[in-house]
Design a protein around this motif. Structure first.
Motif, PDB file in Angstrom:
ATOM      1  N   ASP A 208     -26.110 -44.763   3.568  1.00  0.00           N
ATOM      2  CA  ASP A 208     -26.897 -44.793   4.807  1.00  0.00           C
ATOM      3  C   ASP A 208     -28.396 -44.690   4.550  1.00  0.00           C
ATOM      4  O   ASP A 208     -29.187 -45.381   5.179  1.00  0.00           O
ATOM      5  CB  ASP A 208     -26.465 -43.645   5.739  1.00  0.00           C
ATOM      6  N   LEU A 209     -28.784 -43.831   3.624  1.00  0.00           N
ATOM      7  CA  LEU A 209     -30.205 -43.591   3.417  1.00  0.00           C
ATOM      8  C   LEU A 209     -30.500 -43.338   1.946  1.00  0.00           C
ATOM      9  O   LEU A 209     -29.870 -42.487   1.316  1.00  0.00           O
ATOM     10  CB  LEU A 209     -30.679 -42.387   4.247  1.00  0.00           C
ATOM     11  N   TYR A 210     -31.439 -44.078   1.416  1.00  0.00           N
ATOM     12  CA  TYR A 210     -31.908 -43.905   0.037  1.00  0.00           C
ATOM     13  C   TYR A 210     -33.278 -43.243   0.104  1.00  0.00           C
ATOM     14  O   TYR A 210     -34.193 -43.762   0.726  1.00  0.00           O
ATOM     15  CB  TYR A 210     -32.008 -45.283  -0.630  1.00  0.00           C
ATOM     16  N   ALA A 217     -38.428 -46.919  -5.894  1.00  0.00           N
ATOM     17  CA  ALA A 217     -38.259 -48.114  -5.059  1.00  0.00           C
ATOM     18  C   ALA A 217     -38.496 -49.376  -5.882  1.00  0.00           C
ATOM     19  O   ALA A 217     -37.909 -50.420  -5.629  1.00  0.00           O
ATOM     20  CB  ALA A 217     -39.216 -48.055  -3.872  1.00  0.00           C
ATOM     21  N   ILE A 218     -39.380 -49.267  -6.881  1.00  0.00           N
ATOM     22  CA  ILE A 218     -39.696 -50.440  -7.694  1.00  0.00           C
ATOM     23  C   ILE A 218     -38.637 -50.657  -8.768  1.00  0.00           C
ATOM     24  O   ILE A 218     -38.181 -51.767  -9.003  1.00  0.00           O
ATOM     25  CB  ILE A 218     -41.086 -50.281  -8.350  1.00  0.00           C
ATOM     26  N   LEU A 219     -38.222 -49.575  -9.439  1.00  0.00           N
ATOM     27  CA  LEU A 219     -37.316 -49.714 -10.573  1.00  0.00           C
ATOM     28  C   LEU A 219     -35.856 -49.476 -10.190  1.00  0.00           C
ATOM     29  O   LEU A 219     -35.061 -50.394 -10.180  1.00  0.00           O
ATOM     30  CB  LEU A 219     -37.734 -48.738 -11.686  1.00  0.00           C
ATOM     31  N   HIS A 220     -35.518 -48.243  -9.845  1.00  0.00           N
ATOM     32  CA  HIS A 220     -34.111 -47.913  -9.613  1.00  0.00           C
ATOM     33  C   HIS A 220     -33.518 -48.736  -8.473  1.00  0.00           C
ATOM     34  O   HIS A 220     -32.374 -49.187  -8.563  1.00  0.00           O
ATOM     35  CB  HIS A 220     -33.957 -46.425  -9.330  1.00  0.00           C
ATOM     36  N   LEU A 221     -34.265 -48.937  -7.410  1.00  0.00           N
ATOM     37  CA  LEU A 221     -33.752 -49.725  -6.290  1.00  0.00           C
ATOM     38  C   LEU A 221     -33.480 -51.163  -6.721  1.00  0.00           C
ATOM     39  O   LEU A 221     -32.465 -51.759  -6.344  1.00  0.00           O
ATOM     40  CB  LEU A 221     -34.752 -49.698  -5.137  1.00  0.00           C
ATOM     41  N   ARG A 232     -20.291 -56.963  -6.499  1.00  0.00           N
ATOM     42  CA  ARG A 232     -19.788 -57.732  -5.353  1.00  0.00           C
ATOM     43  C   ARG A 232     -19.200 -59.056  -5.822  1.00  0.00           C
ATOM     44  O   ARG A 232     -18.112 -59.468  -5.381  1.00  0.00           O
ATOM     45  CB  ARG A 232     -20.926 -57.976  -4.360  1.00  0.00           C
ATOM     46  N   ASP A 233     -19.910 -59.746  -6.700  1.00  0.00           N
ATOM     47  CA  ASP A 233     -19.435 -61.041  -7.192  1.00  0.00           C
ATOM     48  C   ASP A 233     -18.140 -60.897  -7.988  1.00  0.00           C
ATOM     49  O   ASP A 233     -17.376 -61.867  -8.125  1.00  0.00           O
ATOM     50  CB  ASP A 233     -20.509 -61.698  -8.063  1.00  0.00           C
ATOM     51  N   MET A 234     -17.900 -59.694  -8.517  1.00  0.00           N
ATOM     52  CA  MET A 234     -16.671 -59.423  -9.262  1.00  0.00           C
ATOM     53  C   MET A 234     -15.577 -58.865  -8.351  1.00  0.00           C
ATOM     54  O   MET A 234     -14.530 -58.427  -8.836  1.00  0.00           O
ATOM     55  CB  MET A 234     -16.962 -58.423 -10.394  1.00  0.00           C
ATOM     56  N   ASP A 235     -15.846 -58.854  -7.011  1.00  0.00           N
ATOM     57  CA  ASP A 235     -14.893 -58.354  -6.010  1.00  0.00           C
ATOM     58  C   ASP A 235     -14.539 -56.888  -6.218  1.00  0.00           C
ATOM     59  O   ASP A 235     -13.425 -56.443  -5.904  1.00  0.00           O
ATOM     60  CB  ASP A 235     -13.605 -59.196  -6.008  1.00  0.00           C
ATOM     61  N   MET A 236     -15.496 -56.118  -6.725  1.00  0.00           N
ATOM     62  CA  MET A 236     -15.257 -54.694  -6.963  1.00  0.00           C
ATOM     63  C   MET A 236     -15.809 -53.831  -5.833  1.00  0.00           C
ATOM     64  O   MET A 236     -15.342 -52.705  -5.619  1.00  0.00           O
ATOM     65  CB  MET A 236     -15.864 -54.265  -8.298  1.00  0.00           C
ATOM     66  N   VAL A 237     -16.827 -54.325  -5.121  1.00  0.00           N
ATOM     67  CA  VAL A 237     -17.351 -53.640  -3.937  1.00  0.00           C
ATOM     68  C   VAL A 237     -17.565 -54.678  -2.846  1.00  0.00           C
ATOM     69  O   VAL A 237     -17.590 -55.885  -3.121  1.00  0.00           O
ATOM     70  CB  VAL A 237     -18.692 -52.900  -4.226  1.00  0.00           C
ATOM     71  N   GLU A 238     -17.739 -54.209  -1.618  1.00  0.00           N
ATOM     72  CA  GLU A 238     -17.960 -55.101  -0.490  1.00  0.00           C
ATOM     73  C   GLU A 238     -19.407 -54.993  -0.017  1.00  0.00           C
ATOM     74  O   GLU A 238     -20.074 -53.989  -0.238  1.00  0.00           O
ATOM     75  CB  GLU A 238     -17.005 -54.759   0.661  1.00  0.00           C
ATOM     76  N   GLY A 239     -19.887 -56.024   0.662  1.00  0.00           N
ATOM     77  CA  GLY A 239     -21.237 -55.991   1.225  1.00  0.00           C
ATOM     78  C   GLY A 239     -22.289 -56.501   0.254  1.00  0.00           C
ATOM     79  O   GLY A 239     -22.099 -56.481  -0.960  1.00  0.00           O
ATOM     80  N   ASN A 240     -23.411 -56.940   0.833  1.00  0.00           N
ATOM     81  CA  ASN A 240     -24.472 -57.541   0.026  1.00  0.00           C
ATOM     82  C   ASN A 240     -25.504 -56.547  -0.465  1.00  0.00           C
ATOM     83  O   ASN A 240     -26.227 -56.823  -1.421  1.00  0.00           O
ATOM     84  CB  ASN A 240     -25.179 -58.642   0.829  1.00  0.00           C
ATOM     85  N   GLU A 241     -25.630 -55.414   0.210  1.00  0.00           N
ATOM     86  CA  GLU A 241     -26.675 -54.456  -0.139  1.00  0.00           C
ATOM     87  C   GLU A 241     -26.078 -53.071  -0.347  1.00  0.00           C
ATOM     88  O   GLU A 241     -25.163 -52.662   0.369  1.00  0.00           O
ATOM     89  CB  GLU A 241     -27.737 -54.384   0.964  1.00  0.00           C
ATOM     90  N   PRO A 242     -26.604 -52.305  -1.319  1.00  0.00           N
ATOM     91  CA  PRO A 242     -26.059 -50.967  -1.573  1.00  0.00           C
ATOM     92  C   PRO A 242     -26.561 -49.898  -0.610  1.00  0.00           C
ATOM     93  O   PRO A 242     -25.912 -48.879  -0.424  1.00  0.00           O
ATOM     94  CB  PRO A 242     -26.531 -50.663  -3.001  1.00  0.00           C
ATOM     95  N   PHE A 243     -27.731 -50.118   0.003  1.00  0.00           N
ATOM     96  CA  PHE A 243     -28.348 -49.095   0.847  1.00  0.00           C
ATOM     97  C   PHE A 243     -28.774 -49.704   2.181  1.00  0.00           C
ATOM     98  O   PHE A 243     -29.314 -50.808   2.230  1.00  0.00           O
ATOM     99  CB  PHE A 243     -29.585 -48.490   0.159  1.00  0.00           C
ATOM    100  N   LYS A 244     -28.563 -48.939   3.276  1.00  0.00           N
ATOM    101  CA  LYS A 244     -28.953 -49.421   4.600  1.00  0.00           C
ATOM    102  C   LYS A 244     -30.439 -49.237   4.857  1.00  0.00           C
ATOM    103  O   LYS A 244     -31.082 -50.069   5.495  1.00  0.00           O
ATOM    104  CB  LYS A 244     -28.167 -48.671   5.680  1.00  0.00           C
ATOM    105  N   LYS A 245     -30.979 -48.114   4.376  1.00  0.00           N
ATOM    106  CA  LYS A 245     -32.361 -47.786   4.712  1.00  0.00           C
ATOM    107  C   LYS A 245     -33.021 -47.090   3.542  1.00  0.00           C
ATOM    108  O   LYS A 245     -32.375 -46.336   2.814  1.00  0.00           O
ATOM    109  CB  LYS A 245     -32.404 -46.896   5.964  1.00  0.00           C
ATOM    110  N   LEU A 246     -34.322 -47.325   3.394  1.00  0.00           N
ATOM    111  CA  LEU A 246     -35.098 -46.734   2.297  1.00  0.00           C
ATOM    112  C   LEU A 246     -36.200 -45.854   2.862  1.00  0.00           C
ATOM    113  O   LEU A 246     -36.914 -46.248   3.784  1.00  0.00           O
ATOM    114  CB  LEU A 246     -35.713 -47.847   1.435  1.00  0.00           C
ATOM    115  N   LEU A 247     -36.319 -44.636   2.317  1.00  0.00           N
ATOM    116  CA  LEU A 247     -37.432 -43.750   2.663  1.00  0.00           C
ATOM    117  C   LEU A 247     -38.112 -43.338   1.366  1.00  0.00           C
ATOM    118  O   LEU A 247     -37.515 -42.679   0.518  1.00  0.00           O
ATOM    119  CB  LEU A 247     -36.938 -42.512   3.417  1.00  0.00           C
ATOM    120  N   THR A 248     -39.353 -43.752   1.189  1.00  0.00           N
ATOM    121  CA  THR A 248     -40.110 -43.359  -0.002  1.00  0.00           C
ATOM    122  C   THR A 248     -41.077 -42.250   0.392  1.00  0.00           C
ATOM    123  O   THR A 248     -41.975 -42.457   1.199  1.00  0.00           O
ATOM    124  CB  THR A 248     -40.886 -44.560  -0.585  1.00  0.00           C
TER     125      THR A 248
END
Length: 500
Positions: A208-210, A217-221, A232-248
């Motif tokens: 939900d929140l990173y 935000a530059i490296l780890h994200l 995702r391409d290996m069908d191991m997880v679903e969805g296109n993005e790992p995090f919904k929202k970013l707070l730096t």
């Protein structure tokens, strides 16, 4: 030297500029001085024509670097920047003059490190040829270190890398980002020793929140998104993005600079915790600046946070919660306090959940504390006032709890001596929307933007009725004598401005 414009067939001059990089793209760019700062400065210096081709609504000064609608562009006029880009690319493709290209600025990632700590790279060299370690031999574990030994690079540990005269292990370890870039997904199934991910992973992802510093935000994200899309391409997880929202979050500054041991401008929080308490330090840091902005450390402001907490303490410490039945008839003053209480609750809830604006949430709690009339705090106050005070205390302590948990929980347990309401964290209070509705408000009256008076009026009055009341206010009427009102601007529930 001139070049032919591929779309207009006009001759355009060729210039050499030191800001055009030979090794970037083709080494040649189309100069657009009306909409690029460097092109604008170059054209201004050499008195070149500067044509505006994009209008963003505010065209007072060039260059305009924002997107907008095209002008002075013949068949592309009135198209948005994005629409025009697509149409121009399609035209170039149909004329066999070019095609669209997505250019990525990603570079190769060197993932190996020459050190002991880290995940060993699962590669062996058989007669000099690199091969992946067999799955049955995974994971490759770091060798144990001798007692009291410093970490020794794997390249210096022959027992580790010499498997046989013909076979040697890879001695580099992975960059730690290889491990930390997907831990958020593995956390969801950490107790599953048979599968890397499971149904819990589908339930909990995406995160939900990173929260992290700008360097994350530059490296780890970036790396986490890369890993997630690969998984995702290996069908191991679903969805296109790992995090919904970013707070730096911002940094804590001292004397205008980032805290650093080398600069000698660090602050030891322990000394402030011992002097003021952890709650005061936490509240100060959250109140002084929004979380995404930097915070300038100030001891005087820490004292201000301490005074607020003491004020909350003084309000509650001599009170004991007694269950009082809600009255059917509240006075105007009581209704005003209840409205303020639930307005505060609604704002704080939104600030916490949606805006992460903790400083404005604290400011609202402070306003509510200051809004409690003194006669509501007296021991001999009528039950209706005690009911309203109880409501305010409950919401002050509950909304303050995430920010100052120690003092709020202490005061809650003291206030609810008979344990009638349960632990402070047992539930979040609910906003009573009906209390937010107001029947009257304080109308601000202006003439040509200058404040001339205020008056209480019914919220449901029409504008013509509001105007009549406003004109009869003494200071307003005296300033309107002999004047023609050109326009009346009314913002419902707030203000009326007479333009003369």
């Amino acid at each position: 030297i001139k070049a032919i414009h591929p779309l207009t067939n006009k001759n355009i001059p060729v210039w050499i500029g030191n800001f055009v990089l030979l090794d970037y793209g083709t080494g040649v760019v189309m100069g657009v001085p009306g909409h690029d700062q460097r092109d604008f400065e170059f054209a201004s210096k050499y008195n070149l024509d500067i044509t505006q081709v994009i209008s963003s609504g505010d065209d007072s000064a060039l260059p305009i670097i924002n997107k907008g609608k095209l002008i002075n562009s013949e068949v592309y006029d009135d198209l948005s920047s994005d629409e025009a880009s697509l149409k121009i690319i399609n035209q170039l493709k149909s004329d066999n003059l070019g095609e669209g290209l997505i250019q990525f600025r990603l570079r190769d990632w060197g993932v190996s490190r020459q050190r002991y700590w880290g995940c060993p790279i699962p590669v062996i060299y058989e007669d000099g040829e690199a091969k992946l370690v067999d799955e049955k031999d995974l994971p490759v574990k770091l060798p144990d270190l001798p007692d009291n030994s410093a970490p020794i690079p794997l390249s210096q540990n022959k027992d580790f890398y010499n498997l046989s005269p013909e076979i040697q292990r890879e001695t580099d370890t992975f960059d730690t980002f290889m491990d930390s870039s997907w831990y958020y997904a593995r956390f969801t199934s950490a107790d599953n020793e048979a599968e890397i991910f499971d149904e819990n992973t589908k339930y909990w992802l995406p995160v939900d929140l990173y929260i992290g510093g700008i360097e994350h935000a530059i490296l780890h994200l970036l790396y986490s998104r890369f890993f997630h899309k690969a998984l995702r391409d290996m069908d191991m997880v679903e969805g296109n993005e790992p995090f919904k929202k970013l707070l730096t979050q911002g940094m804590v500054l001292k004397d205008g600079a980032k805290m650093s041991k080398s600069k000698g401008n660090t602050v030891d929080p322990q000394s402030y915790i011992e002097k003021y308490g952890a709650d005061t330090v936490r509240l100060y840091m959250m109140f002084t600046a929004p979380p995404e902005q930097s915070l300038e450390w100030s001891e005087s402001s820490v004292e201000g946070a301490s005074r607020f907490i003491k004020k909350v303490y003084n309000l509650v410490i001599d009170k004991t919660f007694i269950s009082i039945k809600e009255s059917n008839q509240f006075s105007k003053e009581e209704i005003d306090l209840r409205r303020k209480t639930h307005t505060t609750l609604k704002k704080v809830t939104n600030d916490f959940e949606s805006r992460f604006s903790f400083n404005t949430a604290i400011a609202s709690i402070m306003e509510l504390l200051n809004a409690i009339p003194e006669d509501f705090k007296k021991n001999n106050a009528p039950d209706s006032k005690k009911f309203c005070l109880n409501e305010s205390i409950i919401i002050i302590l509950k909304t303050l709890n995430p920010i100052a948990p120690h003092i709020s929980e202490f005061l809650w347990n003291h206030f609810d001596t008979d344990k009638l309401m349960g632990p402070i964290e047992s539930s979040w209070p609910k906003v009573q929307e009906n209390l937010l509705e107001i029947s009257e408000f304080e109308l601000v009256i202006q003439i040509n933007g200058k404040l001339r008076g205020k008056v209480l009026v019914d919220i449901n009055l029409e504008q013509n009725e509001i105007e009549k009341i406003a004109k009869n206010v003494e200071n307003v009427s005296s300033n309107l004598v002999g004047k023609d009102i050109k326009k009346s601007i009314y913002i419902k529930g707030k203000i009326i401005n007479f333009v003369i």
